[in-house]
Design a protein around this motif. Structure first.
Motif, PDB file in Angstrom:
ATOM      1  N   UNK A 126      22.544   3.410   1.373  1.00 33.33           N
ATOM      2  CA  UNK A 126      21.370   4.269   1.235  1.00 33.33           C
ATOM      3  C   UNK A 126      20.154   3.393   0.931  1.00 33.33           C
ATOM      4  N   UNK A 127      18.985   3.987   0.987  1.00 36.61           N
ATOM      5  CA  UNK A 127      17.756   3.214   0.830  1.00 36.61           C
ATOM      6  C   UNK A 127      16.642   4.106   0.318  1.00 36.61           C
ATOM      7  N   UNK A 128      15.677   3.477  -0.356  1.00 35.64           N
ATOM      8  CA  UNK A 128      14.464   4.156  -0.808  1.00 35.64           C
ATOM      9  C   UNK A 128      13.301   3.671   0.045  1.00 35.64           C
ATOM     10  N   UNK A 129      12.566   4.624   0.606  1.00 39.65           N
ATOM     11  CA  UNK A 129      11.376   4.282   1.381  1.00 39.65           C
ATOM     12  C   UNK A 129      10.117   4.734   0.658  1.00 39.65           C
ATOM     13  N   UNK A 130       9.115   3.863   0.609  1.00 41.53           N
ATOM     14  CA  UNK A 130       7.813   4.195   0.012  1.00 41.53           C
ATOM     15  C   UNK A 130       6.756   3.926   1.078  1.00 41.53           C
ATOM     16  N   UNK A 131       5.937   4.936   1.366  1.00 38.86           N
ATOM     17  CA  UNK A 131       4.952   4.842   2.445  1.00 38.86           C
ATOM     18  C   UNK A 131       3.588   5.286   1.939  1.00 38.86           C
ATOM     19  N   UNK A 132       2.572   4.569   2.381  1.00 40.36           N
ATOM     20  CA  UNK A 132       1.205   4.985   2.084  1.00 40.36           C
ATOM     21  C   UNK A 132       0.467   5.224   3.397  1.00 40.36           C
ATOM     22  N   UNK A 133       0.012   6.450   3.596  1.00 40.14           N
ATOM     23  CA  UNK A 133      -0.724   6.823   4.794  1.00 40.14           C
ATOM     24  C   UNK A 133      -2.213   6.813   4.459  1.00 40.14           C
TER      25      UNK A 133
END
Length: 350
Positions: A126-133
Motif C-alpha cells: 500500500x502507499x500514501x499519496x500527497x498531491x498539491x493542485x
C-alpha cells in the motif's frame, strides 16, 4: 517505478492549503471523498500515472534523526489500520502551510490518498499519496437555459493530464528507509516541495552515483573544455563519456580518465575540477560504482552535443557516435579571413 494495474484507492480526502506569507488560511474537509464510478475511474490513473515513469526514488531525511521527519512520521501512522485518516491528513496540510514562506508559493487543493495494491518491483504494497493542485484551467461549459435555449459560460477546473506536485510513499523500506517517489511540474519552487515539505534525498545507490558522475562530466565539458578547447573537444568528451558508461557495468574513475582523455594535462584539469565540483555541490563522486542504465538513459537526454557558432550556424553531433567527430570533423584557422572553420567530411546527404 511502480505499476498500477491492480491498484485501488482505499481513502481520499481533499483540503485547501493557504499561504501564511500573504495571510490566506487553510480550509479542511471533515470526511473522505465518496467517489461515483465515473470520477473514480478518472481519478485513479490521474493520481498514479505520474509515478509509472519515475525511475529515481528518494528516502526521508532529517539532520539529526529521520524519525523526526514530519511526513515520515505521519505516513507511518497512516499505514496503521487504526489510523485517524482525516485528522492525520489535516496535520499534513498544516505542515505544508508552515513551509509557505514566500509570496510565490501558491495556494491550492491538497489531495491525500491511501492506495492498496501498488506494485513495486515484484511485490505489492500500500502507499500514501500527497498531491498539491496549484493550477486550474479555464474551460467552456454549455447549459440549457429556460428549457429552450443553450448558453455557455467559462469555468475553472483541474486538468486530468498531470499533477502539479505529488509524492508517493510506499509502505516498504530498504536499508536507507521508506521508498518515496516525487514529481513536480512547477519547478520554480522545487526546494519548497522536496526539501522543506518532504525533506527527502536521493539514496546512496547506483542511480545516484551514475547521475552524480555524468553531471560532473557535463559541467566539466561546459565550464572547462568548451571555453578552452572548443565545441568539438567538448562534444568528443561527452560522446566518449556516454560510450564508456554504455560499455561498462562498473565505472572506475581511473580507468575512465585513461580512456576518455588522450593528454595528461586534461586529466589534471578534470581532477582539479572534480575536487572543486564536489566541494561546491556537496557531493562525493565515488571512485568505483555500478552503472544504472535507468539513470544513464535519463542523463543522456540532458546532454547537448551541439557546436554553436557566432555565424548563426550549428553543428549537431551524435552523442552515440564517439569517433565520428574526430574522424569526420576537422577544425582549423583561415589566415585570409582571420576566422576559425570546421571542415565536415561525408558521403551522402540524408
Amino acid at each position: 517505478m511502480i505499476k498500477r494495474q491492480k491498484a485501488s484507492i482505499k481513502s481520499c480526502i481533499i483540503h485547501k492549503v493557504g499561504n501564511k506569507f500573504n495571510g490566506t488560511k487553510n480550509a479542511f474537509s471533515d470526511a473522505v471523498v465518496d467517489f461515483d464510478e465515473a470520477t473514480y475511474h478518472l481519478m485513479l490513473p490521474y493520481l498514479l500515472k505520474p509515478f509509472v515513469s519515475v525511475a529515481e526514488s528518494y528516502r526521508f531525511h532529517h539532520h539529526s534523526d529521520v524519525a523526526l521527519n514530519e511526513i515520515n512520521t505521519y505516513s507511518e501512522q497512516l499505514f496503521k489500520d487504526d489510523a485517524d485518516f482525516v485528522d492525520l491528513s489535516k496535520h499534513i496540510v498544516n505542515h505544508l502551510f508552515e513551509q509557505s514562506n514566500s509570496a510565490q508559493i501558491k495556494t491550492g487543493d491538497v489531495l491525500i490518498c491511501h492506495f492498496d495494491n501498488i506494485q513495486y518491483e515484484d511485490y505489492f504494497t500500500d502507499a500514501i499519496g500527497i498531491y498539491k493542485i496549484e493550477n486550474k484551467t479555464e474551460f467552456f461549459q454549455t447549459y440549457l437555459e429556460d428549457g429552450n435555449n443553450y448558453d455557455i459560460l467559462v469555468q475553472k477546473g483541474i486538468q486530468a493530464k498531470k499533477v502539479d506536485k505529488g509524492c508517493l510513499i510506499l509502505n516498504t523500506s530498504d536499508m536507507e528507509g521508506k521508498i518515496v517517489f516525487s514529481v513536480d511540474n512547477n519547478s520554480y519552487d522545487t526546494q519548497y516541495w522536496i526539501k522543506s515539505f518532504l525533506n527527502i534525498k536521493y539514496p546512496d545507490d547506483s542511480n545516484q552515483h551514475t547521475k552524480n558522475c555524468i553531471e560532473l562530466c557535463r559541467e566539466f565539458s561546459k565550464e572547462v573544455l568548451q571555453p578552452n578547447f572548443g565545441g568539438q573537444e567538448q562534444s568528443n568528451f561527452l560522446a566518449k563519456t556516454v560510450d564508456f558508461f554504455k560499455e561498462n557495468e562498473i565505472v572506475n574513475i581511473e580507468t575512465f580518465k585513461e580512456e576518455v582523455f588522450e593528454e595528461e594535462d586534461k586529466i589534471q584539469l578534470f581532477e582539479d575540477y572534480k575536487k572543486t565540483y564536489e566541494l561546491d555541490n556537496k557531493v562525493l563522486i565515488r571512485n568505483q560504482f555500478d552503472v544504472s542504465e535507468v539513470a544513464l538513459k535519463k542523463q543522456k537526454q540532458k546532454i547537448k552535443t551541439e557546436i554553436k557558432l557566432d555565424t548563426n550556424i550549428q553543428i549537431k553531433l551524435d552523442v552515440d557516435a564517439p569517433d565520428a567527430s574526430a574522424e569526420y570533423l576537422e577544425r582549423g584557422y583561415d589566415e585570409d579571413k582571420k576566422m576559425h572553420y570546421y571542415k565536415v567530411f561525408f558521403n551522402d546527404e540524408n
